[in-house]
Design an enzyme around this catalytic site. Structure first.
Site, mmCIF file in Angstrom:
data_model
loop_
_atom_site.group_PDB
_atom_site.id
_atom_site.type_symbol
_atom_site.label_atom_id
_atom_site.label_comp_id
_atom_site.label_asym_id
_atom_site.label_seq_id
_atom_site.Cartn_x
_atom_site.Cartn_y
_atom_site.Cartn_z
ATOM 1 N N ASN A 293 -1.317 3.285 4.240
ATOM 2 C CA ASN A 293 -2.339 3.984 3.463
ATOM 3 C C ASN A 293 -1.766 4.444 2.128
ATOM 4 O O ASN A 293 -0.639 4.930 2.073
ATOM 5 C CB ASN A 293 -2.835 5.224 4.224
ATOM 6 C CG ASN A 293 -3.399 4.887 5.582
ATOM 7 O OD1 ASN A 293 -4.083 3.886 5.753
ATOM 8 N ND2 ASN A 293 -3.096 5.720 6.569
ATOM 9 N N ILE B 102 4.747 13.510 15.614
ATOM 10 C CA ILE B 102 3.863 14.614 15.227
ATOM 11 C C ILE B 102 2.393 14.246 15.421
ATOM 12 O O ILE B 102 1.637 14.991 16.027
ATOM 13 C CB ILE B 102 4.124 15.034 13.757
ATOM 14 C CG1 ILE B 102 5.570 15.538 13.618
ATOM 15 C CG2 ILE B 102 3.131 16.101 13.318
ATOM 16 C CD1 ILE B 102 6.004 15.793 12.187
ATOM 17 N N HIS C 138 4.891 4.877 3.341
ATOM 18 C CA HIS C 138 5.378 4.543 4.680
ATOM 19 C C HIS C 138 4.423 3.567 5.337
ATOM 20 O O HIS C 138 3.261 3.462 4.945
ATOM 21 C CB HIS C 138 5.542 5.802 5.536
ATOM 22 C CG HIS C 138 4.300 6.634 5.658
ATOM 23 N ND1 HIS C 138 3.835 7.459 4.654
ATOM 24 C CD2 HIS C 138 3.414 6.743 6.671
ATOM 25 C CE1 HIS C 138 2.728 8.053 5.054
ATOM 26 N NE2 HIS C 138 2.431 7.634 6.277
ATOM 27 N N HIS D 40 2.996 2.273 9.122
ATOM 28 C CA HIS D 40 2.884 2.615 10.536
ATOM 29 C C HIS D 40 2.984 1.357 11.390
ATOM 30 O O HIS D 40 2.388 0.331 11.066
ATOM 31 C CB HIS D 40 1.520 3.259 10.826
ATOM 32 C CG HIS D 40 1.287 4.551 10.129
ATOM 33 N ND1 HIS D 40 1.515 5.771 10.712
ATOM 34 C CD2 HIS D 40 0.845 4.821 8.872
ATOM 35 C CE1 HIS D 40 1.218 6.737 9.853
ATOM 36 N NE2 HIS D 40 0.800 6.182 8.724
ATOM 37 N N GLN E 33 -4.008 8.585 3.365
ATOM 38 C CA GLN E 33 -2.598 8.974 3.284
ATOM 39 C C GLN E 33 -2.492 10.491 3.371
ATOM 40 O O GLN E 33 -3.183 11.211 2.639
ATOM 41 C CB GLN E 33 -1.980 8.467 1.973
ATOM 42 C CG GLN E 33 -0.482 8.710 1.874
ATOM 43 C CD GLN E 33 0.128 8.132 0.596
ATOM 44 O OE1 GLN E 33 -0.580 7.789 -0.356
ATOM 45 N NE2 GLN E 33 1.440 8.030 0.568
#
Ligand code: ZN
Length: 135
Positions: free
Chosen positions: A85, A34, A98, A100, A92
């Site tokens: 983040n 995305i 999560h 990355h 965030q």
């Protein structure tokens, strides 16, 4: 536990289809199709909902870095950033913790460095407070 309306919980439940590249009982790694910052940008997250890193179950956390290592090796990349983040001010945007994995193929690709060293702050006092609180 999953939270209704949470993007990553929806991936876990199957309500939202994003490309899963690695999955265990505790974590998933998906392609960040995305808002990818570079080709191959992936996101690794615990299946159990937690908003921020400090709320994630330790056993789930223990699988996240090894998963990043496995995915990076599978991609055959040598240059990449690992970013995590917590909180809107920290950048965030999806409030399910999560991490990355952002491949970097050139200086212009992927994550870019922001420089602000905060030399004006007395870091010693901050670190001493942290150490005292940790006992
Ligand atoms: Zn969630």
């Amino acid at each position: 536990m999953t939270i209704q309306g949470c993007l990553l919980c929806d991936v876990v439940s199957g309500a939202r289809k994003l490309p899963i590249v690695l999955e265990t009982d505790r974590i998933s790694a998906i392609g960040a199709s995305i808002e990818a910052l570079s080709a191959g940008h992936c996101v690794v997250f615990p299946k159990r909902h937690a908003s921020s890193l400090h709320e994630v179950d330790d056993a789930d956390l223990a699988e996240i870095l090894p998963a990043i290592k496995r995915v990076a090796r599978a991609m055959g990349i040598g240059s990449y950033n690992v970013l995590q983040n917590n909180g809107a001010v920290a950048g965030q945007t999806v409030f399910h913790a999560h991490v990355h994995l952002i491949p970097k193929s050139s200086a212009e690709d992927g994550l870019r460095r922001m420089v602000d060293t905060h030399r004006h702050v007395d870091h010693g006092v901050i670190f001493e407070t942290i150490r005292a609180r940790l006992g």
